[in-house]
Design an enzyme around this catalytic site. Structure first.
Site, PDB file in Angstrom:
ATOM      1  N   HIS A  67      38.811  49.429  49.383  1.00 32.16           N
ATOM      2  CA  HIS A  67      37.931  48.252  49.411  1.00 32.16           C
ATOM      3  C   HIS A  67      38.757  46.961  49.433  1.00 32.16           C
ATOM      4  O   HIS A  67      39.821  46.898  48.833  1.00 32.16           O
ATOM      5  CB  HIS A  67      37.017  48.238  48.182  1.00 32.16           C
ATOM      6  N   SER A  84      31.365  44.487  55.219  1.00 32.16           N
ATOM      7  CA  SER A  84      31.916  43.662  54.147  1.00 32.16           C
ATOM      8  C   SER A  84      31.774  42.174  54.460  1.00 32.16           C
ATOM      9  O   SER A  84      31.469  41.363  53.586  1.00 32.16           O
ATOM     10  CB  SER A  84      33.409  43.968  53.936  1.00 32.16           C
TER      11      SER A  84
END
Lengths: 173, 173
Positions: A67, A84
């Site tokens: 991430h 994202s």
């Protein structure tokens, strides 16, 4: 998209569509394809989450390490995944002041140094004021508890991304 | 690159360097970082392979499904990873005749339909004449045996990619 269509996908199509339900972990979607057919979105989601839960701790930490930081280098360099990018923009993280950016960069660095993975938060359920507050709070949590919390956020993000793909209300998932 | 440098990397640097040791599975490099420090390349490799071996069958199949076809759509569309592009070019798969391309496309499709994952082969240890022969041979193997064979090829590819990064002789690894 409906489940009949999903169940008829070959693995290439399935990974194209679901490869980023878990950020930058197409391996997980590729593994979940083995479990088809799926009865509904909840069933599909259940297999994603079960795969995560069955991984050894290093693998769960590995998911977190795939991430990006919130409002970090990848947002500035425009190298975030499309999902994202949308999520961070939606939380207002693309329009921070220089002082807010600096504060988050410092907190992110402390968090990464303490836990060995980046701060993961379902940004769509938060906002630019809440993010640094929550980061500062979680920075003080015990590591084992924080790993569980962070994986819970990974699942919230995955649930929201699935809801987007199916046009479903995530509150009902 | 030496192991002292590797052991001093934060997880972001480590995933940048080793994220494609296993094709399109940065999750695995990100998990392996938890096992640092590494004594040498063999030790580093051992942790990559142990992670693969410990996955449930669906996860092992998932790794295979993250690999591209040999001489397939991604080569034609120039969307291979840099490592795959070099490996397939090195085996002569970028200069096949139309008839050779068609033959491989047909064999790849049969293989995918039979096993539910793509044909994976360490292309650098093969060549354009051997690839379709080997594909046709493995197409007749029992599924459980073929899964083991394919994961063995994933490991050969990973070993060669590690050797590239360390400037090591892969025969000694």
């Amino acid at each position: 998209m409906d489940m009949e269509k999903v169940n008829s996908m070959d693995f290439g199509e399935f990974v194209d569509v679901f490869g980023n339900i878990i950020e930058r972990c197409p391996l997980i979607a590729a593994a979940v394809w083995s479990q088809r057919p799926f009865s509904d979105v909840e069933d599909l989601e259940k297999h994603f989450f079960a795969f995560i839960d069955a991984l050894p701790q290093s693998g769960q930490e590995g998911i977190l390490r795939c991430h990006p930081d919130l409002a970090g280098r990848e947002l500035q360099q425009s190298t975030l995944t499309a999902e994202s990018q949308r999520e961070q923009a939606g939380a207002g993280l693309t329009s921070l002041s220089a002082a807010e950016q600096l504060q988050l960069a410092e907190l992110n660095a402390l968090y990464r140094a303490r836990f060995g993975f980046p701060f993961v938060l379902a940004a769509r359920l938060s906002n630019r004021a809440a993010v640094p507050r929550e980061l500062a709070r979680r920075l003080r949590c015990p590591p084992a508890e924080e790993l569980r919390t962070a994986l819970g956020e990974v699942k919230k993000i995955g649930r929201l991304r699935l809801a987007d793909l199916f046009g479903a209300d995530p509150a009902r998932l």
